[in-house]
Motif scaffolding. Sequence first.
Motif, PDB file in Angstrom:
ATOM      1  N   GLY A 590      46.314  36.842  39.853  1.00  0.00           N
ATOM      2  CA  GLY A 590      45.963  35.666  39.066  1.00  0.00           C
ATOM      3  C   GLY A 590      44.488  35.661  38.746  1.00  0.00           C
ATOM      4  O   GLY A 590      43.704  35.040  39.464  1.00  0.00           O
ATOM      5  N   GLY A 591      44.096  36.366  37.675  1.00  0.00           N
ATOM      6  CA  GLY A 591      42.693  36.415  37.311  1.00  0.00           C
ATOM      7  C   GLY A 591      42.448  37.408  36.205  1.00  0.00           C
ATOM      8  O   GLY A 591      43.348  38.145  35.784  1.00  0.00           O
ATOM      9  N   LEU A 592      41.217  37.415  35.707  1.00  0.00           N
ATOM     10  CA  LEU A 592      40.809  38.340  34.665  1.00  0.00           C
ATOM     11  C   LEU A 592      40.166  39.567  35.294  1.00  0.00           C
ATOM     12  O   LEU A 592      39.311  39.437  36.175  1.00  0.00           O
ATOM     13  N   VAL A 593      40.562  40.748  34.843  1.00  0.00           N
ATOM     14  CA  VAL A 593      39.958  41.981  35.345  1.00  0.00           C
ATOM     15  C   VAL A 593      39.711  42.934  34.193  1.00  0.00           C
ATOM     16  O   VAL A 593      40.435  42.928  33.199  1.00  0.00           O
ATOM     17  N   SER A 594      38.712  43.750  34.342  1.00  0.00           N
ATOM     18  CA  SER A 594      38.350  44.713  33.318  1.00  0.00           C
ATOM     19  C   SER A 594      39.436  45.763  33.150  1.00  0.00           C
ATOM     20  O   SER A 594      39.948  46.331  34.124  1.00  0.00           O
ATOM     21  N   ALA A 595      39.764  46.047  31.903  1.00  0.00           N
ATOM     22  CA  ALA A 595      40.770  47.070  31.616  1.00  0.00           C
ATOM     23  C   ALA A 595      40.315  48.448  32.058  1.00  0.00           C
ATOM     24  O   ALA A 595      41.131  49.363  32.169  1.00  0.00           O
ATOM     25  N   ALA A 596      39.016  48.604  32.336  1.00  0.00           N
ATOM     26  CA  ALA A 596      38.520  49.908  32.784  1.00  0.00           C
ATOM     27  C   ALA A 596      39.204  50.335  34.079  1.00  0.00           C
ATOM     28  O   ALA A 596      39.383  51.520  34.334  1.00  0.00           O
ATOM     29  N   GLY A 597      39.605  49.374  34.895  1.00  0.00           N
ATOM     30  CA  GLY A 597      40.273  49.703  36.139  1.00  0.00           C
ATOM     31  C   GLY A 597      41.745  49.963  35.991  1.00  0.00           C
ATOM     32  O   GLY A 597      42.416  50.355  36.953  1.00  0.00           O
ATOM     33  N   ALA A 598      42.285  49.753  34.804  1.00  0.00           N
ATOM     34  CA  ALA A 598      43.721  49.940  34.582  1.00  0.00           C
ATOM     35  C   ALA A 598      44.047  51.282  33.955  1.00  0.00           C
ATOM     36  O   ALA A 598      45.190  51.571  33.663  1.00  0.00           O
ATOM     37  N   THR A 599      43.027  52.111  33.783  1.00  0.00           N
ATOM     38  CA  THR A 599      43.241  53.370  33.072  1.00  0.00           C
ATOM     39  C   THR A 599      43.726  54.480  33.982  1.00  0.00           C
ATOM     40  O   THR A 599      44.145  55.529  33.493  1.00  0.00           O
ATOM     41  N   GLY A 600      43.629  54.264  35.305  1.00  0.00           N
ATOM     42  CA  GLY A 600      43.983  55.341  36.216  1.00  0.00           C
ATOM     43  C   GLY A 600      42.943  56.433  36.232  1.00  0.00           C
ATOM     44  O   GLY A 600      43.207  57.551  36.662  1.00  0.00           O
ATOM     45  N   GLY A 601      41.734  56.156  35.768  1.00  0.00           N
ATOM     46  CA  GLY A 601      40.656  57.133  35.729  1.00  0.00           C
ATOM     47  C   GLY A 601      40.111  57.452  37.103  1.00  0.00           C
ATOM     48  O   GLY A 601      40.549  56.893  38.117  1.00  0.00           O
ATOM     49  N   PRO A 602      39.122  58.336  37.180  1.00  0.00           N
ATOM     50  CA  PRO A 602      38.623  58.794  38.483  1.00  0.00           C
ATOM     51  C   PRO A 602      37.958  57.703  39.303  1.00  0.00           C
ATOM     52  O   PRO A 602      37.886  57.804  40.515  1.00  0.00           O
ATOM     53  N   GLY A 604      38.927  54.427  39.294  1.00  0.00           N
ATOM     54  CA  GLY A 604      39.928  53.480  39.762  1.00  0.00           C
ATOM     55  C   GLY A 604      39.390  52.069  39.881  1.00  0.00           C
ATOM     56  O   GLY A 604      38.799  51.514  38.958  1.00  0.00           O
ATOM     57  N   LEU A 605      39.585  51.491  41.054  1.00  0.00           N
ATOM     58  CA  LEU A 605      39.160  50.116  41.289  1.00  0.00           C
ATOM     59  C   LEU A 605      37.654  49.940  41.180  1.00  0.00           C
ATOM     60  O   LEU A 605      37.166  48.827  41.026  1.00  0.00           O
ATOM     61  N   LEU A 606      36.907  51.019  41.299  1.00  0.00           N
ATOM     62  CA  LEU A 606      35.455  50.917  41.253  1.00  0.00           C
ATOM     63  C   LEU A 606      34.909  50.867  39.836  1.00  0.00           C
ATOM     64  O   LEU A 606      33.721  50.640  39.631  1.00  0.00           O
ATOM     65  N   ALA A 607      35.749  51.091  38.849  1.00  0.00           N
ATOM     66  CA  ALA A 607      35.293  51.103  37.464  1.00  0.00           C
ATOM     67  C   ALA A 607      34.689  49.756  37.081  1.00  0.00           C
ATOM     68  O   ALA A 607      35.092  48.702  37.578  1.00  0.00           O
ATOM     69  N   ASP A 608      33.711  49.819  36.170  1.00  0.00           N
ATOM     70  CA  ASP A 608      33.057  48.595  35.679  1.00  0.00           C
ATOM     71  C   ASP A 608      32.512  47.779  36.836  1.00  0.00           C
ATOM     72  O   ASP A 608      32.722  46.571  36.953  1.00  0.00           O
TER      73      ASP A 608
END
Length: 1208
Positions: A590-602, A604-608
């Motif tokens: 329940g909240g807003l999160v940066s799409a950068a963390g949804a890409t499955g990139g290297p 992950g959760l640390l993006a943005d």
Amino acid sequence: MGFFLFVATAVALLCGTCVRGRAIAGGHRFTSGSLIESLPLTALPNYTHTCQPSPDNLFHSTCHSLCHRHCHAHRMCRGFTFIDFPSAATCELHSESDEVEPNPFAFFAPMNCSLMEDYDVPWPLAATTLAKRYPDVAEGSLLVPVGIPAQPAPDAHPTFSRVTEGAGIYQPPAHTDLSLPISTNKFWTHLIIGDGMTPIFPMPYALQLEVADDGHGTTSYQVKVSQSGASVEGKGRLREEGRVQYYYNPVLRDIAIGAIEPIDGFAVTSESLLGATLSLRHNGLARVDLPITQGMAYVSARYTGSTPRLSTQHAIVEVVDEGGGVGHLKLTNGQEWRLYVLHFDGSPQEGYVWEREAPVGGEGEGEGGEQRVSSVLLWGERVFSGMVRAALITKPSERAVFDAHAGTWVVGGGIEVPESDDGKTYQFRWTIEGKKNEQALHFALPHHMDILTDQTERTDITLQSQTKGVMTAVLGNVWTMEEPDQHQLPFIFRTRSIDDYYQKEIREVLAREVDAFDIRAETQRGSWYLSGKGMQKLAYMCLVGFRLDGRDGDLTQRCVKKLRAALDCYVTRKCSGPVAPRLLYDVSWGGLVSAAGATGGPDGLLADFGNAAYNDHHYQFGYFILSAAVLGFLDEQWLTRPANVDFANTLVRDVANPSASDSWFPLFRALDWYHGHSWSRGILPSIHGKDQGSISEEVNAFYGIYMWAHVTKQWSLKRVARLILNVNARSHQHYFLLDKDNENHPSDFVKNKVVGLLFENRADYTTWFGDNATFIHGIHMLPLTPALLLSRTERFTIEEWDSILKTHSAGVGPTDPWRSIILAGGLAFVDKAAAYAALKAPLQALDDGLSRAWALFWTAAVGKDRLAPPTADTATTAAAEKPSKAPPKGPQCSPDPAITAEVCSSLPLEKGESVRFDASCKGGMLGCYAQGKACCRYCDTGDYESIPCDDAASASAMQVSQPPAPSTPPSTPAPLPPSSYAPVETPGVCEENLTVTPEVCEALSGALREDERVTHKVRYDASCRGGVLGCYASGQACCRYCEGDGAFASVECGESQGARLPPPRCKADPAVTPYTCDDLALGGEGDRERVVFDPGCDVNKRGCFAKGQACCRFCESGTFQDIPCVANMTTASPPTAASGLVLETARLEQSQQSAAAVPQLISNVPRRRPPQRSRQSAPARQTTGEELHLGSSVSLRWRRRKEGQHSA
């Protein structure tokens, strides 16, 4: 009057029904009788409108827009209250004189929405008060929803759900029955993250879920409880200065609460703003429920058909059943635990007795050879159902108080801000069970004790908290705390304290900056944090224009045009360039999160910057909220577009939703009302609990909400935000900003003046990105806003400068942007003229969120002293003449006005050294930059005999110190001064300034040498020290003038000395370095397990995640003999879902077996960054056995890499 009565009657007859009641607006009463009392012709024509349900089920949103239109259509309307009932929606209009006193039982003249469609006017939210009321919101509360508490617009915020494997954002909530929305930054959330076995710190106790073996082949979950009362201190790098770098508290098993029956599962079943309930289960059925609340005086457990078992890592000295449901345990560590056996109504439960559990082989022997017993069982004639409570007793007199109040326990708690007190008071309302007519005993923190009213009874019972000083037990089911009067906060200071001369000078600077401001380069930097800093930088440029040029001035309007364009890029997302990633709505938490963390990139959760992990939301979104408020203030028309208002309102709801009626966002995501400040850590667990590392960015967030509420006339929100700023200030001054009288931290830690990183269980004088004093102090200063002065008082700032910053930052070069923050946030309160002159110098680099105009305006405005204008001759020159500098107080240091003769005379010198102040000093001159301080010069002794120390020689100092003519170069390079022969601890690294790298020096080569018309070559030399010929080129440590003509011909340029490649980076956790793994050897002598750094580690790779640390791998020992201990530099693969769950969840059982346990390894997910840094990497630092390695330099390197991708 007759006309209004006729209209009301006609409308009632038309709609066929009337609802009795009354509405108060503008001080006038509209009753259901035959009269409208005292209603002048200028009063509002329509007090209340009600819309009945319509077939399309859109009547709520339709009527809400009509409320806007009604209010906007009447010149006296300054706001409205929107009331939403299941069968009708009502709005009440309010005049300027009444600040929203809605009455849910108002007189309604029911009207069909279609009857009001003729209002063809815009409906600006700026002219509204959104005070939607629900049946579950207490009447008279200021905690009402922000905007319309609906799902964030799907076109702006598409929804997504977290997953546990594959591509996407990991870490959905686990082990919980909670429904959306779920808190992310509260103290207890470690229980629903990953394996749920990371410690939590409700204070004064620490709790940790663990799996226990009863010695009979049965393993079950239990909860261990720790209250060590003594912290472990580490002097670390501050040993020689007599200061403590960090302290923490081992999490021990003083007692553990469990049952002898199997417990194979657990779940968090409920949450409140001040606590949560943990349920231990077997086959899905609850056996033990633990209500966990902040400040709990007892540890309480509700048993249902199971046998209580209490255990300890110590030995039990004595177990006594005193009768009446009371007993006690005494342990070998000297602790006494009071035990209570109760019915669910709080009365004593007879027929049960505590007995020692039969010793199990392997538990060891106690004194005298008897077997060591470490657990007790509660036995009775039947299986137990009831409450078991335990409390730590520190002195005999406490027993009677704990006994008297054991029958009343707290199971949760909420916050209330009464409207009647205008937001000056707030209440903790504890949810009580047991004897509900009695007062609960609960612990308060030191800042609570300052403002608790007399309704709460104080006791003399105290316990030491982990990092917040001594807690005091108080009695009360409702705590009322009263903050002082809340004076209005401005967007920007008034100009009355700034002389006209400087206003003119600042305006000229501002004009150049506005015209040069590049929207794309400054506000579209690919991340919410970096882009937000650039956005607020522009917003404050506009506010400086507003003060100096007026709202409608050409300069102000040019700036506002750019600010409008910059913000529109984020609202419409139609701009080219790397704007921050889209914000998605997370239906898992329940909240807003940066799409950068949804890409499955290297990353992950640390993006943005960890946005997808709910890290730092108040920092990141706060910049945008305040920028929107500034634009709404300077351009009211911008607020007439609903999408603009919804953009900012939605960010506010994510950061600090104040109402439980808003079912889309958790209450006050980051703010911890109990502690009085926010936690920036979200859903990445840490063994030391939640943490925060920038109080100034926290202030910025709530100041932004305050100003946004002001421009949109959301009066309830405004008063709540203003209260929070006062609560913040009190908490910051108790726990973060440490004046000399602070008693909440160890005395040798108080000498640091600030807490760099404050965890629930650890305080550390450091940052996530480095150990420099400018980093540690500066991160608690930026960004500069008027609200910051609520927390950072002038008295503290001067004390901080004199104690730490005067010595540790005075020599920081002008090309270091951190210096701009220290000058404005520190020196400006001590020596305003010196700070102004330094910030005005074009050579002074600026923080990427700070404009020169705002830095100068701030410096001229703050503090008690008024910045004196230049001489009368200069003041009367023509307007077109360029202003000169303010008259110096004696010789002034040109490279750094902050350096004075007093600074040079106070340098700690080694035997035989002499130093004097020389205003003519420049980078590279022999003897200059002594100990890194510009204008401090070695003299008279050793290699500096040619430089006189006599102050009278200052007049000829330029002749002595100037490089000789090209025809007479020195035959040999000058040797290093004696103090510079010390070996470099880390070869290749600039020890005097870690931010200086070969690239920094290369950029200086060929540039004009300060104010001379001469160019020189420059190379990087890590061995450079102040005073060495050529060193401190352009004021930069480790940059050295070389070759060419003149004095530096003898210094060979060659290749940069000391340049090296950065160490490999662990992609699963960039904070883990080779040094982290070096410190992970486990076991005793002769049985040590070896560990190697492997950046390619994955959870599927054998030996990886040694001790829970990503990229650390067991090798050549135990069952890992076949894995070589040669550093494996393979390319790291993206972290898997499991690795995301493993991050920061290292178990430290062996190190926590005694109070003298070795320091625990801290969780190191890099979440922060310097505001502006060069893009080069800083070296990793290896620690001693006592120090805690935070991986800060690697975190800095990671952040620089990220920033470098997006910088212009």
